[in-house]
Design a protein around this motif. Structure first.
Motif, mmCIF file in Angstrom:
data_model
loop_
_atom_site.group_PDB
_atom_site.id
_atom_site.type_symbol
_atom_site.label_atom_id
_atom_site.label_comp_id
_atom_site.label_asym_id
_atom_site.label_seq_id
_atom_site.Cartn_x
_atom_site.Cartn_y
_atom_site.Cartn_z
ATOM 1 N N PRO A 175 -36.462 -35.546 -57.147
ATOM 2 C CA PRO A 175 -36.887 -35.020 -58.453
ATOM 3 C C PRO A 175 -35.748 -34.496 -59.317
ATOM 4 C CG PRO A 175 -37.407 -33.477 -56.699
ATOM 5 C CD PRO A 175 -36.956 -34.738 -56.034
ATOM 6 N N THR A 176 -34.628 -34.129 -58.720
ATOM 7 C CA THR A 176 -33.502 -33.576 -59.482
ATOM 8 C C THR A 176 -32.369 -34.588 -59.674
ATOM 9 O OG1 THR A 176 -32.660 -32.643 -57.403
ATOM 10 C CG2 THR A 176 -33.955 -31.185 -58.821
ATOM 11 N N ASN A 177 -32.614 -35.844 -59.272
ATOM 12 C CA ASN A 177 -31.640 -36.922 -59.445
ATOM 13 C C ASN A 177 -30.275 -36.625 -58.806
ATOM 14 O OD1 ASN A 177 -33.400 -38.586 -61.002
ATOM 15 N ND2 ASN A 177 -33.035 -37.241 -62.765
ATOM 16 N N LEU A 178 -30.315 -36.034 -57.631
ATOM 17 C CA LEU A 178 -29.083 -35.785 -56.884
ATOM 18 C C LEU A 178 -28.656 -37.050 -56.157
ATOM 19 C CD1 LEU A 178 -29.939 -32.321 -55.230
ATOM 20 C CD2 LEU A 178 -28.384 -32.706 -57.147
ATOM 21 N N SER A 179 -27.367 -37.146 -55.866
ATOM 22 C CA SER A 179 -26.909 -38.250 -55.023
ATOM 23 C C SER A 179 -27.426 -38.019 -53.603
ATOM 24 C CB SER A 179 -25.374 -38.328 -55.023
ATOM 25 O OG SER A 179 -24.827 -37.177 -54.384
ATOM 26 N N ILE A 180 -27.401 -39.080 -52.790
ATOM 27 C CA ILE A 180 -27.859 -38.955 -51.407
ATOM 28 C C ILE A 180 -27.063 -37.877 -50.672
ATOM 29 C CG2 ILE A 180 -28.118 -40.124 -49.195
ATOM 30 C CD1 ILE A 180 -30.113 -41.059 -51.268
ATOM 31 N N ALA A 181 -25.738 -37.886 -50.883
ATOM 32 C CA ALA A 181 -24.883 -36.909 -50.213
ATOM 33 C C ALA A 181 -25.198 -35.481 -50.665
ATOM 34 C CB ALA A 181 -23.416 -37.230 -50.466
ATOM 35 N N GLU A 182 -25.408 -35.304 -51.980
ATOM 36 C CA GLU A 182 -25.714 -33.974 -52.505
ATOM 37 C C GLU A 182 -27.073 -33.495 -52.025
ATOM 38 O OE1 GLU A 182 -24.194 -31.561 -54.416
ATOM 39 O OE2 GLU A 182 -22.403 -32.685 -53.876
ATOM 40 N N GLY A 183 -28.050 -34.416 -51.975
ATOM 41 C CA GLY A 183 -29.381 -34.045 -51.493
ATOM 42 C C GLY A 183 -29.359 -33.582 -50.053
ATOM 43 N N ALA A 184 -28.605 -34.315 -49.236
ATOM 44 C CA ALA A 184 -28.492 -33.939 -47.823
ATOM 45 C C ALA A 184 -27.766 -32.607 -47.679
ATOM 46 C CB ALA A 184 -27.770 -35.030 -47.045
ATOM 47 N N LYS A 185 -26.681 -32.419 -48.445
ATOM 48 C CA LYS A 185 -25.911 -31.174 -48.378
ATOM 49 C C LYS A 185 -26.738 -29.979 -48.826
ATOM 50 C CE LYS A 185 -21.965 -28.974 -50.701
ATOM 51 N NZ LYS A 185 -22.753 -28.210 -51.674
ATOM 52 N N SER A 186 -27.573 -30.160 -49.843
ATOM 53 C CA SER A 186 -28.356 -29.052 -50.376
ATOM 54 C C SER A 186 -29.319 -28.472 -49.351
ATOM 55 C CB SER A 186 -29.153 -29.521 -51.611
ATOM 56 O OG SER A 186 -28.290 -29.971 -52.623
ATOM 57 N N GLY A 187 -29.787 -29.317 -48.460
ATOM 58 C CA GLY A 187 -30.765 -28.845 -47.484
ATOM 59 C C GLY A 187 -30.166 -28.272 -46.216
ATOM 60 N N ILE A 188 -28.840 -28.356 -46.052
ATOM 61 C CA ILE A 188 -28.209 -27.898 -44.809
ATOM 62 C C ILE A 188 -28.463 -26.418 -44.518
ATOM 63 C CG2 ILE A 188 -25.985 -27.455 -43.683
ATOM 64 C CD1 ILE A 188 -26.818 -30.296 -43.369
ATOM 65 N N PRO A 189 -28.239 -25.500 -45.473
ATOM 66 C CA PRO A 189 -28.486 -24.087 -45.140
ATOM 67 C C PRO A 189 -29.927 -23.818 -44.746
ATOM 68 C CG PRO A 189 -27.183 -24.268 -47.154
ATOM 69 C CD PRO A 189 -27.673 -25.645 -46.824
ATOM 70 N N LEU A 190 -30.871 -24.464 -45.435
ATOM 71 C CA LEU A 190 -32.285 -24.243 -45.132
ATOM 72 C C LEU A 190 -32.665 -24.798 -43.763
ATOM 73 C CD1 LEU A 190 -33.817 -25.082 -48.627
ATOM 74 C CD2 LEU A 190 -33.746 -22.835 -47.536
ATOM 75 N N THR A 191 -32.177 -26.003 -43.462
ATOM 76 C CA THR A 191 -32.527 -26.597 -42.179
ATOM 77 C C THR A 191 -31.859 -25.865 -41.021
ATOM 78 O OG1 THR A 191 -30.792 -28.267 -42.531
ATOM 79 C CG2 THR A 191 -33.037 -28.898 -43.075
ATOM 80 N N LEU A 192 -30.619 -25.408 -41.233
ATOM 81 C CA LEU A 192 -29.968 -24.640 -40.175
ATOM 82 C C LEU A 192 -30.670 -23.302 -39.977
ATOM 83 C CD1 LEU A 192 -27.800 -24.293 -38.070
ATOM 84 C CD2 LEU A 192 -26.236 -23.482 -39.844
ATOM 85 N N TRP A 193 -31.115 -22.693 -41.066
ATOM 86 C CA TRP A 193 -31.894 -21.450 -40.953
ATOM 87 C C TRP A 193 -33.085 -21.657 -40.022
ATOM 88 C CZ3 TRP A 193 -32.716 -16.442 -41.399
ATOM 89 C CH2 TRP A 193 -34.021 -15.961 -41.493
ATOM 90 N N ALA A 194 -33.687 -22.828 -40.102
ATOM 91 C CA ALA A 194 -34.847 -23.110 -39.264
ATOM 92 C C ALA A 194 -34.495 -23.126 -37.778
ATOM 93 C CB ALA A 194 -35.468 -24.449 -39.659
ATOM 94 N N PHE A 195 -33.244 -23.450 -37.453
ATOM 95 C CA PHE A 195 -32.839 -23.527 -36.046
ATOM 96 C C PHE A 195 -32.174 -22.252 -35.545
ATOM 97 C CE2 PHE A 195 -33.274 -28.100 -36.781
ATOM 98 C CZ PHE A 195 -33.861 -28.502 -35.588
ATOM 99 N N LEU A 196 -31.868 -21.318 -36.452
ATOM 100 C CA LEU A 196 -31.258 -20.078 -36.000
ATOM 101 C C LEU A 196 -32.211 -19.369 -35.053
ATOM 102 C CD1 LEU A 196 -29.620 -18.720 -39.277
ATOM 103 C CD2 LEU A 196 -28.628 -20.161 -37.494
ATOM 104 N N GLY A 197 -31.709 -18.993 -33.928
ATOM 105 C CA GLY A 197 -32.535 -18.431 -32.855
ATOM 106 C C GLY A 197 -32.413 -19.251 -31.592
ATOM 107 N N MET A 198 -31.740 -20.410 -31.683
ATOM 108 C CA MET A 198 -31.565 -21.279 -30.506
ATOM 109 C C MET A 198 -30.751 -20.581 -29.421
ATOM 110 S SD MET A 198 -28.663 -23.950 -31.876
ATOM 111 C CE MET A 198 -29.019 -23.856 -33.618
ATOM 112 N N GLU A 199 -29.978 -19.565 -29.827
ATOM 113 C CA GLU A 199 -29.145 -18.833 -28.868
ATOM 114 C C GLU A 199 -29.910 -17.711 -28.172
ATOM 115 O OE1 GLU A 199 -29.749 -16.387 -32.138
ATOM 116 O OE2 GLU A 199 -29.062 -18.464 -32.163
ATOM 117 N N SER A 200 -31.193 -17.538 -28.509
ATOM 118 C CA SER A 200 -31.973 -16.419 -27.967
ATOM 119 C C SER A 200 -31.997 -16.419 -26.448
ATOM 120 C CB SER A 200 -33.409 -16.470 -28.506
ATOM 121 O OG SER A 200 -33.421 -16.337 -29.898
ATOM 122 N N ALA A 201 -32.060 -17.597 -25.844
ATOM 123 C CA ALA A 201 -32.096 -17.670 -24.383
ATOM 124 C C ALA A 201 -30.818 -17.076 -23.795
ATOM 125 C CB ALA A 201 -32.266 -19.119 -23.932
#
Length: 436
Positions: A175-201
């Motif tokens: 929807p924002t006409n980003l390049s493929i690389a920019e679109g993937a980069k934009s989601g990195i902080p959000l997707t990594l946030w989703a995995f934070l906690g993997m070190e809990s064990a």
């Protein structure tokens, strides 16, 4: 805790906090941001594998900080511990804010003003703090129960495809006409946030039965399960709800179930989402308490953080941590819940991944000291390197503001260490005359 309870705690620490608001935030970048899931899933599994291997050869209390100590001594232990402590505190406030966003449908006053939202978040922080006073056994059982809150997310990954529309998904692709690389980069902080906690064990290794076996398995199983659920659920939801509605949604999973079935089902899903979010906050409160308790035992934090009640819960330390998180919540009040959440998430990601890099880089020393066979050494080193490179990229992708905030936290860590270092270094008087 048993292996099952530790796996449940690891999974709920990730899924409960990571997925609840994620579809709405990811929708701003459209379907191209889903490409970041592939990158993050690969990086997160590499990080989890590195922690799992470190946990096999190093079962000392302290988790990541204990791994770092093997390579960098007590200064590495403190740096890793302090940044992880800060990141947990920041992340807990962000999770509380997410839960308040869902609770506002049941208690509208929570969204009536920024101060009301802040009060709601503080109430949740203290509720989950007090609930941990029962010790590790109670925490493990409650974590297993609250895992039920992620069932709707997992369920959407399966049944949601019956309502999936390729046309709806295509319209939301970019929807924002980003390049493929920019679109993937934009989601990195959000997707990594989703995995934070993997070190809990790893962080809770001293509260587990048979840590040498349980920690690696819980780390890998929890991360793999979360990766599958994340990728499927965020993909299917973008093919059911129009992108505009998804971006503006304050409770995306509740609304998509209401669209699929009826408003009553949506209300039930909303309640379960709150359970998952509160369960995640509950588990992370336990993790931060265990982390500070271990650091206090190493004389790197005030001694009262190590004092426990008869249920082995560090009550006084938990209460002080509750005060710290209350101050953080008050200091980040914002007119927009989404803006406040994004700022906290980006800063939490930066302060999280620096300890990841430090502790993973110590794996080579840990394996060398353990006499690991060359073939295993090379394999583990390659996988850990992938995890470290991904973590470094995640810092870049989090943006300048978050990186500056992380640098400030790093500066404070060195300032504090300056007052503690004398406890662990021996002073040697050098006769300078012999160099003349």
């Amino acid at each position: 805790m048993s292996l099952m309870q530790l796996t449940a705690l690891t999974a709920i620490n990730m899924i409960g906090s990571g997925i609840i608001m994620l579809p709405a935030n990811m929708a701003r970048f459209g379907g191209t941001s889903l490409l970041s899931w592939a990158v993050t899933a690969l990086g997160s599994m590499a990080i989890a594998y590195g922690f799992a291997q470190a946990g096999v050869f190093n079962t000392k209390p302290g988790g990541m900080a204990a791994y770092a100590e093997d390579a960098y001594g007590k200064d590495g232990y403190f740096l890793t511990f302090f940044l992880y402590f800060i990141s947990l505190a920041i992340g807990n406030v962000a999770i509380a804010i997410s839960a308040v966003g869902y609770l506002a449908a049941f208690f509208p006053w929570l969204s009536s003003a920024p101060i009301a939202t802040c009060i709601g978040a503080i109430m949740l922080i203290w509720l989950t703090t007090v609930a941990n006073f029962g010790g590790p056994g109670i925490t493990g059982k409650i974590a297993a129960i609250t895992l039920c809150g992620v069932i709707p997310v997992a369920g959407l990954s399966v049944i949601g495809w019956l309502w999936f529309s390729t046309a709806t998904f295509s319209e939301a692709w970019n929807p924002t006409n980003l390049s493929i690389a920019e679109g993937a980069k934009s989601g990195i902080p959000l997707t990594l946030w989703a995995f934070l906690g993997m070190e809990s064990a790893a962080q809770n290794s001293d509260a587990v039965e048979n840590p040498k076996r349980s920690v690696p398995l819980a780390c890998l199983l929890g991360t793999l399960g979360a990766a599958i659920i994340y990728i499927l659920s965020t993909t299917v939801i973008q093919g059911i709800m129009p992108n505009k509605d998804l971006v503006e949604s304050g409770s995306p999973f509740a609304e998509v179930y209401a669209q699929m079935f009826n408003p009553t089902i949506g209300t039930i899903i909303r309640a379960l989402a709150i359970l998952a979010c509160v369960g995640s906050l509950f588990g992370r409160q336990f993790t931060i308490a265990q982390t500070t308790q271990a650091a206090a035992g190493e004389r790197l934090f005030p001694a009262f953080f190590a004092k426990t009640n008869r249920m082995s819960a560090p009550v006084l330390g938990m209460m002080i941590l509750g005060v710290v998180q209350t101050i953080l919540a008050l200091s980040t009040i914002s007119p927009s819940l989404s803006d406040q959440f994004s700022v906290l998430v980006n800063l939490a990601v930066v302060t999280y991944v620096i300890p990841y890099i430090i502790s993973l880089s110590a794996l080579m020393v840990i394996m060398h000291n353990a006499g690991v066979p060359p073939s295993s050494y090379r394999l583990n080193t390659c996988i850990a390197l992938i995890g470290m490179l991904y973590s470094t990229y995640a810092i870049y992708a989090s943006g300048a503001t978050a990186v500056i905030g992380g640098a400030i936290m790093l500066a404070f860590a060195f300032i504090i260490w300056g007052f503690l270092a004398h406890r662990f270094t021996s002073s040697t008087i050098v006769d300078l005359t012999r160099f003349r």
